[in-house]
Design an enzyme around this catalytic site. Structure first.
Site, mmCIF file in Angstrom:
data_model
loop_
_atom_site.group_PDB
_atom_site.id
_atom_site.type_symbol
_atom_site.label_atom_id
_atom_site.label_comp_id
_atom_site.label_asym_id
_atom_site.label_seq_id
_atom_site.Cartn_x
_atom_site.Cartn_y
_atom_site.Cartn_z
ATOM 1 N N ARG A 306 0.655 -1.373 -0.133
ATOM 2 C CA ARG A 306 0.127 -0.199 -0.058
ATOM 3 C C ARG A 306 1.204 1.197 -0.031
ATOM 4 O O ARG A 306 1.034 2.416 -0.914
ATOM 5 C CB ARG A 306 -1.420 0.398 1.051
ATOM 6 C CG ARG A 306 -1.500 0.950 1.241
ATOM 7 C CD ARG A 306 -3.447 0.428 1.914
ATOM 8 N NE ARG A 306 -4.489 -0.309 1.536
ATOM 9 C CZ ARG A 306 -5.335 0.804 0.840
ATOM 10 N NH1 ARG A 306 -5.615 1.978 1.107
ATOM 11 N NH2 ARG A 306 -6.705 -0.263 0.612
ATOM 12 N N GLU A 718 -9.781 6.111 7.086
ATOM 13 C CA GLU A 718 -8.230 6.488 7.322
ATOM 14 C C GLU A 718 -7.722 7.619 6.217
ATOM 15 O O GLU A 718 -6.528 8.373 6.420
ATOM 16 C CB GLU A 718 -7.287 5.295 6.534
ATOM 17 C CG GLU A 718 -7.227 3.381 6.622
ATOM 18 C CD GLU A 718 -7.317 2.622 6.073
ATOM 19 O OE1 GLU A 718 -5.717 2.296 6.398
ATOM 20 O OE2 GLU A 718 -7.057 2.292 5.316
#
Lengths: 769, 152
Positions: A306, A718
């Protein structure tokens, strides 16, 4: 109508039950750990016989006493429940103690006899890189021809930046209560983001089938990724002790213990080379990302992936090579933390842009704007996914105005010209965050919806409530879809026996996945109710033509859109369906369509969509002490069509402030042996109320529905964390003002007071030379 | 073991304690008062904040034996006659997320309002500066108190 958090009344009256609050019998034992004092050592021998005689101690167990597998690694099996022949970090569990009191356990610990042979340890990321200590082979993502482009570009820059880790500091430390049942049954009340995985690991460790294990999670006292896999550890330990003693056992880590032995956000080292033209367009970027994994794999490969997928953040870079390397060190295994590598990935490119702006003597916001992903072209990411529904320009235009960016840039310049020892900095940074688990199979969710004959609804879904408001949103979705009052819907504690084989509540995906599953289950029930409604309406008014397709559920009633005067109450129709022998319970299952990623090629469509945000932060620093304040933060964040504005704004504010901690005050210090030195809140500084921006303007982007998700909303857990990068960039800007923006500031992350004062001093010394 | 008497939320209760027992543990484990939470065991996070003889203390830093005869109030006591205006205001502003810090924050805010019914933003911040919250960024907590004060 404003919808309040479903647990709010319990929260404010002290009635919300967390695991440590559960009333259990006097038979309960507390579980304690005996842990490694060395970062790396061989265990030569041990003897527990004396310790086992301690009064008030019911069991002391080593790896030899485990009934099943000695493994609790979630993906790669490289994390023993209890150390066998060696230990690989300070704080690694070696023995488990079940005792009536902490005093008894401490007494027993003193009587444990164990001999170690200390081995050389890798205690820093740089040591790990020097010694080629890697967990796995490197990963690569590339677009264009980076090497060629770097040779042809007009200007280049290169350097490296160290990025610190972050302790989750969930207020509720890791905790699990295990209660043995009949036979091999075990019920675990676990503070976990992933009850299904906790169930799987308990089953493996006890050597039983999963159907013997029930994991229940009512709510977590915060998690932030820290309980995605590492909640499993205390659960495994509690289960082993409960199984051995056949009594309820609770393992709750004390704060210092929790901080010392659990994993954190991965520290990174980023090495970068970038090429750019005189206009500030970035033409090529070559990056190496090194992640400090700690001693085991845990989620490191996914975090690193990620990070790599966010290394270009919101910018189109035609030639980019991103290499990711997971570094094994003798520290606790680092793990998920809000952003999951995204924040670390973005710091590289944001630093590059900051430097480019200084080199070209331009405003960094201008350089950022120039490089943003385009709408019709310049919209392919390095991993080949097209950036669709790009909100960056909407955000930029609105935020530049609402934050009065241009005027304040001049004010900051004026202030800095007038003040030698106090400097201000301003920065605007964007966020583009990919939504979906990059491990495609995890993008699935289930729900179980029960209707009772009084019209009340009991909603079970696979997601975990950790404060983010997931249950509230699920309650809202069920109520909206059924067309009933929200208080008719109760959300059950998450339980593996209600909805099995679920994914973790992580990757911001809780609402997207579970919300769809809930809707699918509700739709099934509505179809059954509609069938009954057609019959009942026809009985009420003969001669009219009622069909199922016309049945509407609204305002606690059911009616045909053709004859809306004729209504049957929701409760009546549910009761009628029961009498008609219709099933009033339905499951829903959802899997995100189309997501895939080929790791060997570094290409694919890993994300269902992107969430966007932008922030402008202004800071003031004291050049002589490094003290700093956030004077103002303006945030505009894209939550699609928000399901619950108040909850979403809370997510944005909370994420920003948590991010502020990561970029400013939360520095972890280790000694050379690998001991974490600041393992409590008196030395590890998370933001307090006085650290938040003095002016804090947080808004959600209006008029930008997300086409393909539940009620056109967007994930919001997030993405806003990374808005705090604007604070770090503002601090760089303020420090840079010491050198009149002619010299490059040397500022690590987190930019603590100490680092700021050192960076300022360095610039002042350079000026004097 | 010594028998001590504590007036807990207006109810007189006796309990046997060892000299080294912490008030927080006695409240939670022996008296079943679960709202004060253990967050750091060293008086830094504020999750265990209670009112002892009307003043806020971190109950993880107090020995129970020292409190013989004293008056203890926790948020269970604030809502004996239904939720207080302050508690209602926290609900309306979605002030808390995970809720673990809420009992301590509310005690600190209630103490402030008892002594200073019209605090300004800085005074509100000062009052809750000893309470850590990891979820909210505090803004929603401050707003709830400000909003309540503005209506008075």
């Amino acid at each position: 109508m404003k919808i309040f958090h479903e647990s709010a009344a319990y929260h404010v009256s002290g009635k919300a039950v967390y695991i440590d609050d559960i009333q259990v019998s006097d038979q309960i034992l507390n579980g304690y750990l005996y842990t490694s004092p060395y970062a790396h050592a061989k265990i030569l021998k041990f003897d527990l016989s004396e310790a086992r005689k301690t009064n008030g101690v019911s069991a002391i167990l080593s790896y030899r006493d485990l009934p099943g597998e000695n493994q609790m690694g979630p993906i790669v099996h490289d994390e023993p429940v209890l150390a066998e022949k060696s230990v690989e970090f300070i704080g690694q569990a070696i023995f488990l103690i079940a005792a009536q009191t902490e005093e008894a356990a401490l007494e027993a610990k003193k009587k444990i006899s164990i001999e170690f042979e200390e081995l050389p340890a890798v205690t820093t990321l740089k040591q790990g890189i020097e010694q080629n200590s890697f967990l796995q082979a490197q990963r690569k993502i590339e677009i264009g021809n980076t090497e060629k482009a770097l040779k042809e570009t007009k200007n280049t820059l290169s350097g490296e930046i160290e990025i610190g880790g972050q302790e989750h500091w969930y207020l509720e430390t890791q905790v699990c209560l295990c209660v043995p049942g009949e036979g091999m049954e075990m019920k675990a009340y676990a503070s976990t983001q992933n009850p299904a995985e906790t169930q799987a690991i308990i089953a493996e460790v006890l050597g039983v089938s999963k159907h013997q294990i029930e994991v229940e999670t009512r709510r977590l006292g915060g998690a932030f990724g820290g309980k995605e896999t590492q909640g499993n550890h205390v659960a495994a330990w509690a289960a082993v002790l409960a199984n051995h003693t056949k009594r309820p056992v609770k393992v709750r880590l004390q704060r210092d213990e929790d901080q010392k032995i659990t994993g954190k956000r991965h520290p990174f080292l980023i090495k970068y080379t970038a090429g750019y033209n005189d206009e500030g367009l970035i033409e090529a970027v070559d990056l190496e990302l090194f992640a400090n994994a700690g001693y085991a794999t845990d989620l490191t490969m996914a975090v690193l992936e990620r990070a790599m997928m966010h290394a270009e953040n919101a910018y189109f870079i035609p030639n980019m090579r991103i290499i990711g390397k997971p570094v094994k060190t003798n520290l606790p295994s680092n793990t998920a933390f809000r952003g999951f590598g995204g924040p670390q990935g973005m710091i590289g490119i944001e630093t590059i842009i900051d430097i480019v702006a200084r080199k070209l003597q331009k405003d960094s916001a201008e350089i950022r704007f120039k490089n943003l992903y385009g709408i019709h072209d310049k919209n392919i990411t390095p991993y080949g996914q097209k950036v669709e529904n790009n909100r960056l320009f909407m955000l930029y235009e609105q935020l530049v105005k609402s934050s009065e960016y241009q005027m304040r840039r001049k004010d900051v310049e004026r202030y800095n010209a007038q003040n030698e020892f106090s400097k201000r900095g301003l920065a605007m940074t964007p966020v583009k965050f990919g939504i979906s688990f990059t491990t495609a199979f995890l993008n699935q969710a289930g729900a179980l919806v029960n209707l009772y004959t009084d019209g009340s609804v009991l909603l079970n879904h696979g997601g975990v409530e950790m404060g983010q408001g997931l249950h509230t949103k699920m309650q809202q979705i069920a109520a909206l879809e059924f067309g009933i009052d929200i208080d008719l819907v109760k959300v059950n504690a998450t339980n593996t026996s209600k909805v099995p084989n679920t994914s973790p509540t992580a990757a911001s995906s809780g609402t997207d996945l579970n919300g769809m599953a809930v809707k699918i289950a509700v739709d099934k029930l509505k179809a059954r109710l509609a069938k009954v409604a057609v019959k009942k309406l026809a009985e009420l008014q003969q001669g009219l033509n009622f069909v199922e397709e016309d049945i509407v559920f609204e305002k606690n009633a059911v009616f045909s859109s053709k004859y809306s005067d004729l209504k049957i109450g929701f409760q009546q129709i549910v009761n009628a369906a029961w009498l008609e022998r219709e099933s009033l319970s339905a499951t829903g299952f959802y899997s995100t369509p189309g997501v895939h990623f080929d790791r060997t090629e570094g290409k694919g469509q890993p994300f269902f969509y992107f969430a966007f945000g932008m922030a402008v932060t202004e800071v003031e620093i004291d050049v002589l002490t490094g003290q700093h304040h956030v004077l103002r933060a303006d945030i505009l964040h894209d939550a699609g069509e928000s399901l619950n504005r108040s909850i979403d704004i809370g997510q944005v504010e909370g994420a920003y402030v948590q991010g502020l901690g990561w970029v400013t005050s939360e520095e972890m210090k280790y000694d050379t042996k690998g001991n974490l030195l600041n393992h409590s809140p008196d030395t590890y500084k998370i933001p307090g109320v006085r650290d938040i921006p003095q002016i804090f303007n947080v808004k959600l982007l209006e008029g930008a529905p997300n086409p393909t998700t539940i009620r056109k909303s967007k994930a919001v857990g997030e993405p806003p964390f990374m808005l705090a990068i604007s604070a770090y960039m503002a601090l760089r800007d303020a420090v840079s003002a010491v050198g009149n923006h002619k010299l490059e500031p040397d500022l690590q992350l987190p930019a603590t007071n100490e680092w700021i004062v050192l960076a300022c001093r360095k610039l002042r010394n350079m000026l004097m030379c | 073991m010594k028998k001590i008497t504590l007036k807990v939320n207006n109810e007189s209760r006796f309990v046997h304690v060892e000299p080294n027992e912490i008030l927080l543990d006695v409240l939670r484990d022996k008296l079943g008062i679960k709202s004060p939470k253990s967050g750091c065991e060293r008086g830094d996070c504020g999750a265990c904040t209670i009112l002892l003889n009307g003043e806020s203390v971190k109950s993880c830093l107090v020995f129970a034996i020292e409190c013989d005869g004293m008056d203890i109030r926790t948020i269970e006591g604030l809502s004996e006659k239904g939720l207080s205006e302050l508690q209602e205001s926290f609900i309306k502003h979605n002030s808390f997320q995970c809720g673990f810090c809420a009992p301590g924050v509310i005690i600190s805010a209630a103490e402030l309002l008892e002594h200073n019914p019209k605090p300004n933003r800085e005074e509100i911040k000062e009052a809750i500066a000893g309470n850590l919250c990891r979820c909210t960024g505090y803004e929603s907590i401050i707003e709830a108190v400000e909003d309540l004060v503005s209506k008075k």
